[in-house]
Design a protein around this motif. Sequence first.
Motif, PDB file in Angstrom:
ATOM      1  N   UNK A 158       1.440   4.062   2.193  1.00 32.48           N
ATOM      2  CA  UNK A 158       2.246   3.700   1.036  1.00 32.48           C
ATOM      3  C   UNK A 158       1.738   2.416   0.381  1.00 32.48           C
ATOM      4  N   UNK A 159       1.185   1.510   1.181  1.00 34.09           N
ATOM      5  CA  UNK A 159       0.711   0.240   0.641  1.00 34.09           C
ATOM      6  C   UNK A 159      -0.308   0.438  -0.479  1.00 34.09           C
ATOM      7  N   UNK A 160      -1.126   1.461  -0.336  1.00 36.07           N
ATOM      8  CA  UNK A 160      -2.124   1.734  -1.373  1.00 36.07           C
ATOM      9  C   UNK A 160      -1.471   2.123  -2.689  1.00 36.07           C
ATOM     10  N   UNK A 161      -0.246   2.650  -2.615  1.00 34.80           N
ATOM     11  CA  UNK A 161       0.467   3.081  -3.816  1.00 34.80           C
ATOM     12  C   UNK A 161       1.334   1.982  -4.416  1.00 34.80           C
ATOM     13  N   UNK A 162       1.716   0.992  -3.615  1.00 38.76           N
ATOM     14  CA  UNK A 162       2.672  -0.010  -4.077  1.00 38.76           C
ATOM     15  C   UNK A 162       2.069  -1.385  -4.333  1.00 38.76           C
TER      16      UNK A 162
END
Length: 326
Positions: free
Chosen positions: A101-105
């Motif tokens: 998710x970090x890559x998206x946020x």
Amino acid sequence: MRWMKRLAAATFLVGTLFSAGPAASADNYPSRPIRLLHGFAAGGAADTLSRIIADGLSKKLGQPIIVEAKPGAGGNLAADAVAKAAPDGYTIGLVTGAHAISAATYKSLSYQPAASFDMISTMVYYALVIAVRDDHPAKSLGELIAVAKQKPGSLSFGSVGFGSTHHLAGELLNAMAGIDIVHVPYRGDSQSITALLGGEVPVIVGTPVLLGPQIASGAVRGLAVTSPTRTALLPNVPTVQEAGIKDYDVRTWAGLLAPKGTAPAIIAALNRATLEALRDLELRQRLETAVGGEVSGSTPEEMKKLIETEITKWSAVVDRAKIPKI
């Protein structure tokens, strides 16, 4: 001519030593304790999973596995520490679905969720639970959604932190149900539950392992679990889909990884030890009881594919929910 022969022999010897270095270091691996980092608060689900798998790996590898919690930024601080550690197999990390998710946020990260690591194996998949305090007027998720529609922005939900699977599970519910429940981040499951019980937030998205006892005691009401089917840990709590939100499906996971450049032989040894540990019936039961999930190991390649697929999935959720990137 003698000096030339000596130089050639020395050059051959140095080259041989350097080429044999990684293999030699892998041959007696591990020869000292291994540090296992995770990025969430002590006492939470990730900490519990880390300690269970550390026990299993220690028995298989014959060395102590020292668990270290390094909470912050949705697990990013720990992931960054693992990415920058020496790729010698003595620092590994436990990551959850928040890793992808970090890559998206985040606008940018000091590491790449897939490219900066050598994957070891997945461990377990598990659902989350949407819950309120026992005195909340909503008796079901449907009733909570109705309240949220009547007063947009009047409700808030707590999670383990911005960019966590818990956070995006709530944002996905907002998007799919057409509501606006405001996110409030905390540093771990325990803090978000304390905030719920203390009245700081009326709703939280948490893990069954910590909310289960609160639900059983009657202090907290579980409204829905985020998986398509009910979980074994909370069999009486319906799913989000049962509340009428068709195709809603959020399951997080936990897996092990190592810094990029770790010797293939060491990755193979860690993968083998992990899969052997996961086959132990007692350990499997401990993992499944801990999160109410399903134990499932993998190859390093399968775990990498999972992370890449999750990055694509959550990027779409972030865009659809118009979540500003950090």
